[in-house]
Every structure is written in structure tokens, then in C-alpha cells.
Scaffold this active site. Structure first.
Site, mmCIF file in Angstrom:
data_model
loop_
_atom_site.group_PDB
_atom_site.id
_atom_site.type_symbol
_atom_site.label_atom_id
_atom_site.label_comp_id
_atom_site.label_asym_id
_atom_site.label_seq_id
_atom_site.Cartn_x
_atom_site.Cartn_y
_atom_site.Cartn_z
ATOM 1 N N SER A 41 0.836 -1.212 0.000
ATOM 2 C CA SER A 41 0.000 0.000 0.000
ATOM 3 C C SER A 41 0.866 1.256 0.000
ATOM 4 C CB SER A 41 -0.907 0.014 1.233
ATOM 5 O OG SER A 41 -1.885 -0.999 1.130
ATOM 6 N N GLN A 72 -23.923 -19.730 -1.938
ATOM 7 C CA GLN A 72 -25.047 -20.026 -1.027
ATOM 8 C C GLN A 72 -26.229 -20.626 -1.798
ATOM 9 O OE1 GLN A 72 -24.634 -19.762 2.134
ATOM 10 N NE2 GLN A 72 -26.684 -20.323 2.796
ATOM 11 N N GLY A 122 -25.791 -24.174 -2.572
ATOM 12 C CA GLY A 122 -25.712 -25.094 -1.434
ATOM 13 C C GLY A 122 -24.415 -25.890 -1.475
ATOM 14 N N GLU A 140 -4.150 -3.969 -6.968
ATOM 15 C CA GLU A 140 -4.319 -2.624 -7.578
ATOM 16 C C GLU A 140 -4.808 -1.627 -6.529
ATOM 17 O OE1 GLU A 140 -4.090 -1.709 -11.084
ATOM 18 O OE2 GLU A 140 -3.688 -3.692 -11.909
HETATM 19 N N1 CAA Z 1 -2.177 10.967 -10.449
HETATM 20 C C1 CAA Z 1 -1.110 11.799 -10.562
HETATM 21 N N2 CAA Z 1 -0.352 12.155 -9.492
HETATM 22 C C2 CAA Z 1 -0.696 11.631 -8.293
HETATM 23 C C3 CAA Z 1 -1.790 10.763 -8.113
HETATM 24 C C4 CAA Z 1 -2.551 10.426 -9.258
HETATM 25 N N3 CAA Z 1 -3.587 9.607 -9.181
HETATM 26 N N4 CAA Z 1 -1.862 10.414 -6.830
HETATM 27 C C5 CAA Z 1 -0.878 11.024 -6.195
HETATM 28 N N5 CAA Z 1 -0.153 11.762 -7.077
HETATM 29 C C6 CAA Z 1 0.992 12.647 -6.790
HETATM 30 C C7 CAA Z 1 0.554 13.678 -5.762
HETATM 31 O O1 CAA Z 1 -0.029 14.798 -6.389
HETATM 32 C C8 CAA Z 1 1.862 14.025 -5.091
HETATM 33 O O2 CAA Z 1 2.602 14.903 -5.913
HETATM 34 P P1 CAA Z 1 3.425 16.163 -5.267
HETATM 35 O O3 CAA Z 1 4.389 15.534 -4.325
HETATM 36 O O4 CAA Z 1 4.057 16.797 -6.463
HETATM 37 O O5 CAA Z 1 2.392 17.008 -4.585
HETATM 38 C C9 CAA Z 1 2.601 12.692 -5.074
HETATM 39 O O6 CAA Z 1 2.010 11.897 -6.126
HETATM 40 C C10 CAA Z 1 2.501 11.954 -3.758
HETATM 41 O O7 CAA Z 1 1.128 11.742 -3.478
HETATM 42 P P2 CAA Z 1 0.618 11.306 -2.041
HETATM 43 O O8 CAA Z 1 1.182 12.247 -1.014
HETATM 44 O O9 CAA Z 1 -0.850 11.136 -2.099
HETATM 45 O O10 CAA Z 1 1.335 9.885 -1.860
HETATM 46 P P3 CAA Z 1 1.232 8.831 -0.701
HETATM 47 O O11 CAA Z 1 2.601 8.343 -0.398
HETATM 48 O O12 CAA Z 1 0.396 9.369 0.415
HETATM 49 O O13 CAA Z 1 0.511 7.570 -1.399
HETATM 50 C C11 CAA Z 1 -1.335 6.253 -2.126
HETATM 51 C C12 CAA Z 1 -0.710 7.636 -1.979
HETATM 52 C C13 CAA Z 1 -2.679 6.530 -2.798
HETATM 53 C C14 CAA Z 1 -1.566 5.540 -0.810
HETATM 54 C C15 CAA Z 1 -0.440 5.375 -3.073
HETATM 55 O O14 CAA Z 1 0.748 4.995 -2.426
HETATM 56 C C16 CAA Z 1 -1.166 4.116 -3.544
HETATM 57 O O15 CAA Z 1 -1.955 4.159 -4.492
HETATM 58 N N6 CAA Z 1 -0.887 2.944 -2.900
HETATM 59 C C17 CAA Z 1 -1.434 1.696 -3.379
HETATM 60 C C18 CAA Z 1 -0.468 1.021 -4.302
HETATM 61 C C19 CAA Z 1 -1.146 0.022 -5.180
HETATM 62 O O16 CAA Z 1 -2.253 0.233 -5.654
HETATM 63 N N7 CAA Z 1 -0.439 -1.057 -5.474
HETATM 64 C C20 CAA Z 1 -0.951 -2.030 -6.372
HETATM 65 C C21 CAA Z 1 0.192 -2.790 -6.949
HETATM 66 S S1 CAA Z 1 0.026 -3.155 -8.643
HETATM 67 C C22 CAA Z 1 -0.994 -4.474 -8.775
HETATM 68 O O17 CAA Z 1 -1.658 -4.912 -7.865
HETATM 69 C C23 CAA Z 1 -1.062 -5.032 -10.154
HETATM 70 C C24 CAA Z 1 -1.495 -6.435 -10.244
HETATM 71 O O18 CAA Z 1 -0.772 -7.351 -9.999
HETATM 72 C C25 CAA Z 1 -2.842 -6.752 -10.743
#
Ligand code: CAA
Length: 382
Positions: free
Chosen positions: A132, A335, A338, A362
Site C-alpha cells: 500500500s 449459497q 448449497g 491494484e
Molecule cells: N495521479 C497523478 N499524481 C498523483 C496521483 C494520481 N492519481 N496520486 C498522487 N499523485 C501525486 C501527488 O499529487 C503528489 O505529488 P506532489 O508531491 O508533487 O504534490 C505525489 O504523487 C505523492 O502523493 P501522495 O502524497 O498522495 O502519496 P502517498 O505516499 O500518500 O501515497 C497512495 C498515496 C494513494 C496511498 C499510493 O501509495 C497508492 O496508491 N498505494 C497503493 C499502491 C497500489 O495500488 N499497489 C498495487 C500494486 S500493482 C498491482 O496490484 C497489479 C497487479 O498485480 C494486478
């Protein structure tokens, strides 16, 4: 608001439906039971344009838009979610390279991905200690002459053992999220070590592996986007990827509902088909209602992305609702069946196992809520 599909959208949906019914569905049970990666199916999906639905024709894609992509994902997922997750990740990698890649990168890697020549694409972001909290990843990339040298470990990489083209995130400086960069790594590159495939609860035909990078060298031109922009690239790709998983969830839920309706018409209890009992009819009415709401959220997010409008919040709402709905619908389907729902003679136990990961990968449901809340607070001023 027009809910009518365009000619292109109808064509893509029907093409996906045909291959799903004729090729993907008949082998779905074996793919799951034998943990068989459906390699040959990806070649066919590539030939039909389904590995690059939203990729320009110039790079071999179908150039059919995001709504078409979601519709295609629903169809393939209704047949086999193990197959559709590989399709989703390949589309995601191809689109990311299309958006941020140089002309050479697009010509070389996007065409390989969408044609099926690369078999599949992989998205290597997560690490053993960073799921995450994607920004906490530790894999490093250091410049050495005309190469980038990657070192580190990745976890849960979909299609990792088969992917000919991977997008890989690594740290190029210590500055938190701003220190991440994205690289294109080809399968088989020396120093890229594929670990043992995970023995999973569901999606057993999909290949999920850890990857280790041990002094894995790639040319400088394999940097995707600008150095330090990697986190943004990951977020943009995941926004789109979440539409794909929403569509997958809808497809699996639809299959579970249809299987339940068929079963309820045939199975008799107390002298009549169980479909005649109001308790079951109400259950199925609720399944259909929630599924339709999920489909609308998914297609709404897809439509916004296609219109090049902001869609981050809508993609997360769709991912959250569709994945939770899919789990609920599949659980109800078991469910309704059964005891028969609990054995592999009927497909609903597979649907339930396959649906389970949808609230996790994701971005978990909790991460989707975090994104949705962040967007609400951004939009509503003081
Ligand atoms: N689009 C563009 N830029 C974005 C954005 C978006 N959707 N979301 C964040 N940003 C930018 C922010 O604007 C910010 O930029 P600045 O520093 O210039 O202001 C920067 O990114 C950092 O953003 P946050 O402070 O929000 O970042 P965070 O560290 O708090 O993390 C989070 C945010 C949403 C929790 C992110 O880490 C996240 O999405 N985590 C989940 C990861 C994930 O989905 N992993 C899945 C793995 S892939 C997978 O599962 C594939 C598979 O096998 C099927």
C-alpha cells in the site's frame, strides 16, 4: 447522457465475448486446477487487439478507447479471471509506455506487448515491505556509464515469469516519493531472477512471482519518463488499472449470477425448482441490482478517462464498489448452490476464490477509500 454503445464498442465487446466463450471459458477450470498459465491465449488476444484496446493503431493497438477496454475486460473475466488479470496488466503496461515513452520505446516495446509477441506485460511496483505504501520501495537504480544497474526485490508480480516487457520501479535518489523512477526491463535480462510461483487461493492460472534484481543492467534509454517522476507514473497507471480490475470484478460477478440463475431453474426442492422461492428470487434481484450499479460506476470511470477528464476518484470508487460487490455476489452464488457451490463441479467456488483478491490488488479497498476521501476534501473548499 447516452448509454448506447458505439459501433466500435459493440465490435470490441462482441469480439471479446466470442473468444471468451469459444476459447477462454472451455479451459478455465483446467487453467485454475492445473495452475496453467494460458500462454497461447495471449497470442490470440493480441491478434484480436485485446492486449492494447486503448493503444493507438500506430503501435499495433485497437485504438478503441477506455469504455471498449472495460467491456472487453468484463467479457474475458466472465470466462476466466486468471486470463483477464494478465490481459489487464499487459494493457496497463502498454498504455503507460504509450503515454510516457519515447518514439523508440513505443515502437519497440508497445508493439511487442500488444501483438502478444512479449506474451504479457508485468508491472513491478510492490515489494515485500511496500505494498500500500508504494513510495517506500527500496529497489535501487544507479547509473554506471551507459547503463542503469538495478538491485532489489519485488513481490506479487503478475505474469512475472512469462512477461517479455516489464515496467519496474526503482529508487534513483533518497527523496521519498520524488526519488522514484520507472524503467523498462525485458524478460530474460541477465540479473533478473524469477522466484517460485505463489500457490494462491484464486487466480491460480495467473502467474504470480517474486522477482530479484541482482546487478541487473539496462540501457540508459530504458528509463521511462523523467528521472524522479516514477511515483507519478505509478499513480497514473494505477488509476487506469483500477478501471480494469473494476471491469474484471463485474465480469466475474455476472458469471456467478448467471450460473446461479441456471442452477436455480434446474435444482428442485420441496417439489419445485428453487427459482420459485421468493427468498432466492430476492437474493438474485439484489445481486443483479448491485451488479448493474457496479457496471455503471466502472463504465463512468472509463468514460471520464476516455474524455481525458479527471477520473482518479471515479476509478477508486469503481474499484472499491465493484470488487466488494463481486465478493458479495460470488458469496451469494455459492449459497444458492448449497453443497454444490462448495465443490469444483460447479464454477461458483472458483468465482469466489478469484474474486477475493479484487479487494486487495491494484490498491486495497482501504487505499481506495483513502484516495476517494482525499479527492472529496480537495474538491470541497472551506
Ligand atoms: N495521479 C497523478 N499524481 C498523483 C496521483 C494520481 N492519481 N496520486 C498522487 N499523485 C501525486 C501527488 O499529487 C503528489 O505529488 P506532489 O508531491 O508533487 O504534490 C505525489 O504523487 C505523492 O502523493 P501522495 O502524497 O498522495 O502519496 P502517498 O505516499 O500518500 O501515497 C497512495 C498515496 C494513494 C496511498 C499510493 O501509495 C497508492 O496508491 N498505494 C497503493 C499502491 C497500489 O495500488 N499497489 C498495487 C500494486 S500493482 C498491482 O496490484 C497489479 C497487479 O498485480 C494486478
Amino acid at each position: 447522457m447516452d448509454f448506447t454503445l458505439t459501433e466500435t464498442q459493440t465490435l470490441i465487446r462482441d469480439t471479446a465475448r466470442k473468444v471468451a466463450r469459444e476459447v477462454v471459458a472451455p479451459q478455465a477450470r483446467a487453467v485454475d486446477r492445473e495452475e496453467r498459465f494460458p500462454k497461447e491465449v495471449y497470442t490470440q488476444l493480441g491478434e484480436l487487439g485485446l492486449l492494447g484496446v486503448n493503444v493507438p493503431e500506430a503501435y499495433g493497438g485497437a485504438e478503441a478507447g477506455v469504455v471498449s477496454y472495460a467491456l472487453a475486460m468484463m467479457e474475458i473475466s466472465a470466462a476466466c479471471a486468471s486470463t483477464s488479470v494478465g490481459m489487464a496488466v499487459t494493457n496497463m503496461a502498454a498504455e503507460l509506455i504509450c503515454t510516457y515513452g519515447t518514439e523508440e520505446q513505443k515502437k519497440k516495446h508497445v508493439t511487442a506487448l500488444v501483438s502478444g509477441r512479449a506474451v504479457a506485460g508485468a508491472f513491478a511496483l510492490s515489494e515485500p515491505h511496500a505494498g500500500s505504501d508504494a513510495g517506500a520501495l527500496r529497489t535501487s537504480a544507479t547509473r554506471k556509464g551507459d547503463r542503469w544497474v538495478l538491485n532489489g526485490a519485488k513481490q506479487w508480480i503478475t505474469s512475472g515469469a512469462y512477461a517479455g516487457v516489464m515496467v519496474v520501479w526503482a529508487r534513483t535518489s533518497s527523496e521519498g516519493n520524488k526519488g522514484l523512477s520507472c524503467f523498462i526491463v525485458e524478460g530474460g535480462t541477465p540479473g533478473l531472477i524469477v522466484g517460485r510461483a505463489e500457490d494462491k487461493m484464486g487466480l491460480r492460472g495467473s502467474n504470480t512471482v517474486p522477482l530479484t534484481f541482482e546487478s541487473c543492467e539496462v540501457p540508459l534509454e530504458n528509463l521511462l519518463g523523467r528521472e524522479g517522476d516514477g511515483f507519478k507514473l505509478a499513480m497514473v497507471a494505477l488509476d487506469g488499472g483500477r478501471i480494469g480490475i473494476s471491469a474484471q470484478a463485474c465480469g466475474v460477478a455476472r458469471a456467478a449470477l448467471e450460473a446461479s440463475v441456471r442452477y436455480a431453474k434446474e435444482r428442485k426442492a420441496f417439489g419445485q425448482p428453487i427459482a420459485e422461492f421468493q427468498g432466492l428470487r430476492w437474493m438474485m434481484a439484489d445481486m443483479q441490482t448491485r451488479l448493474s450499479a457496479a457496471e455503471l460506476l466502472c463504465l463512468r470511470a472509463a468514460q471520464l478517462k476516455e474524455a481525458k477528464r479527471p477520473f482518479s476518484r471515479e476509478a477508486s470508487m469503481a474499484k472499491l464498489f465493484c470488487s466488494e460487490t463481486s465478493n458479495w455476489v460470488c458469496d451469494r452464488a455459492v449459497q444458492i448452490h448449497g453443497g454444490y457451490g462448495y465443490i469444483d463441479e460447479f464454477p461458483v467456488e472458483r468465482y469466489l476464490r478469484d474474486a477475493r483478491v479484487q479487494t486487495i490488488y491494484e490498491g486495497t479497498s482501504e487505499i481506495q477509500r483513502l484516495v476517494i476521501a482525499r479527492e472529496i476534501f480537495k474538491a470541497v473548499g472551506a
